[in-house]
Design a protein around this motif. Structure first.
Motif, PDB file in Angstrom:
ATOM      1  N   LEU A 135       0.831  -1.208   0.000  1.00  0.00           N
ATOM      2  CA  LEU A 135       0.000   0.000   0.000  1.00  0.00           C
ATOM      3  C   LEU A 135       0.867   1.260   0.000  1.00  0.00           C
ATOM      4  N   VAL A 136       1.905   1.262   0.810  1.00  0.00           N
ATOM      5  CA  VAL A 136       2.813   2.414   0.857  1.00  0.00           C
ATOM      6  C   VAL A 136       3.486   2.600  -0.500  1.00  0.00           C
ATOM      7  N   GLN A 137       3.922   1.485  -1.108  1.00  0.00           N
ATOM      8  CA  GLN A 137       4.562   1.568  -2.420  1.00  0.00           C
ATOM      9  C   GLN A 137       3.577   2.059  -3.485  1.00  0.00           C
ATOM     10  N   SER A 138       2.337   1.603  -3.409  1.00  0.00           N
ATOM     11  CA  SER A 138       1.331   2.023  -4.376  1.00  0.00           C
ATOM     12  C   SER A 138       1.047   3.517  -4.249  1.00  0.00           C
ATOM     13  N   ALA A 139       0.867   3.990  -3.027  1.00  0.00           N
ATOM     14  CA  ALA A 139       0.594   5.418  -2.825  1.00  0.00           C
ATOM     15  C   ALA A 139       1.754   6.269  -3.333  1.00  0.00           C
ATOM     16  N   ALA A 173       3.862   5.474  -5.706  1.00  0.00           N
ATOM     17  CA  ALA A 173       3.841   5.419  -7.172  1.00  0.00           C
ATOM     18  C   ALA A 173       2.750   6.332  -7.729  1.00  0.00           C
ATOM     19  N   MET A 174       1.599   6.369  -7.064  1.00  0.00           N
ATOM     20  CA  MET A 174       0.526   7.270  -7.510  1.00  0.00           C
ATOM     21  C   MET A 174       0.989   8.719  -7.450  1.00  0.00           C
ATOM     22  N   ARG A 175       1.697   9.054  -6.385  1.00  0.00           N
ATOM     23  CA  ARG A 175       2.163  10.431  -6.223  1.00  0.00           C
ATOM     24  C   ARG A 175       3.181  10.820  -7.301  1.00  0.00           C
ATOM     25  N   ALA A 209       2.968   9.620 -10.416  1.00  0.00           N
ATOM     26  CA  ALA A 209       2.288   9.349 -11.689  1.00  0.00           C
ATOM     27  C   ALA A 209       2.798   8.089 -12.377  1.00  0.00           C
ATOM     28  N   GLN A 210       3.181   7.088 -11.564  1.00  0.00           N
ATOM     29  CA  GLN A 210       3.616   5.783 -12.090  1.00  0.00           C
ATOM     30  C   GLN A 210       2.420   4.833 -12.010  1.00  0.00           C
ATOM     31  N   THR A 211       1.483   5.034 -12.909  1.00  0.00           N
ATOM     32  CA  THR A 211       0.204   4.332 -12.859  1.00  0.00           C
ATOM     33  C   THR A 211       0.361   2.815 -12.884  1.00  0.00           C
ATOM     34  N   GLY A 212       1.216   2.316 -13.760  1.00  0.00           N
ATOM     35  CA  GLY A 212       1.409   0.866 -13.861  1.00  0.00           C
ATOM     36  C   GLY A 212       1.934   0.264 -12.573  1.00  0.00           C
ATOM     37  N   LEU A 213       2.958   0.879 -12.005  1.00  0.00           N
ATOM     38  CA  LEU A 213       3.541   0.393 -10.754  1.00  0.00           C
ATOM     39  C   LEU A 213       2.532   0.511  -9.616  1.00  0.00           C
ATOM     40  N   ALA A 228      -9.680   4.334  -4.940  1.00  0.00           N
ATOM     41  CA  ALA A 228      -8.340   4.918  -5.064  1.00  0.00           C
ATOM     42  C   ALA A 228      -7.762   4.650  -6.449  1.00  0.00           C
ATOM     43  N   ARG A 229      -7.971   3.436  -6.948  1.00  0.00           N
ATOM     44  CA  ARG A 229      -7.467   3.082  -8.274  1.00  0.00           C
ATOM     45  C   ARG A 229      -8.151   3.930  -9.347  1.00  0.00           C
TER      46      ARG A 229
END
Length: 123
Positions: free
Chosen positions: A36-40, A42-44, A46-50, A94-95
């Motif tokens: 979850l931390v890694q996803s957030a 990546a979102m910040r 703009a690494q949508t795929g990751l 979130a997605r």
């Protein structure tokens, strides 16, 4: 496991094989939080795929937590089920919106649950 497996993998496998059910739940929470931390993050950036990949891994852990609930124990299992379903809905939103704050909220709630499970597990 290969005799030449890296030490961290061998340690992790040994930890999983010797863990109590409560300790396994703590490990699942740790994994979900990490993703979850890694996803957030990546979102910040703009690494949508990751972000999507990490979110899927966290969701898979939540699915496993849901699948292993023993509903015969009653109230606690029902409350956990409701929380896990809330997490899944929140992460779906979130997605769709690429909203790291929603991911952070689920991560925070999971860390609180993790603390409770760690106390039960004696970890």
């Amino acid at each position: 496991m290969s005799a030449y497996a890296p030490a961290p993998n061998a340690y992790r496998e040994s930890a999983v094989l010797t863990a109590t059910p409560e300790q396994l739940v703590v490990m699942l929470y740790d994994g979900a939080n990490r993703f979850l931390v890694q996803s957030a993050a990546a979102m910040r950036h703009a690494q949508t795929g990751l972000a999507g990949e990490k979110l899927r891994r966290a969701e898979a852990i939540i699915d496993e937590l849901l699948a292993t609930l023993d509903m015969s124990v009653g109230d606690v299992a029902e409350r956990l089920q409701a929380l896990y379903l809330f997490f899944k809905e929140h992460l779906m939103a979130a997605r769709l919106k690429q909203d790291p704050a929603k991911v952070d909220e689920v991560a925070r709630l999971m860390r609180e649950l993790r603390s409770s499970w760690a106390a039960v597990a004696g970890a």
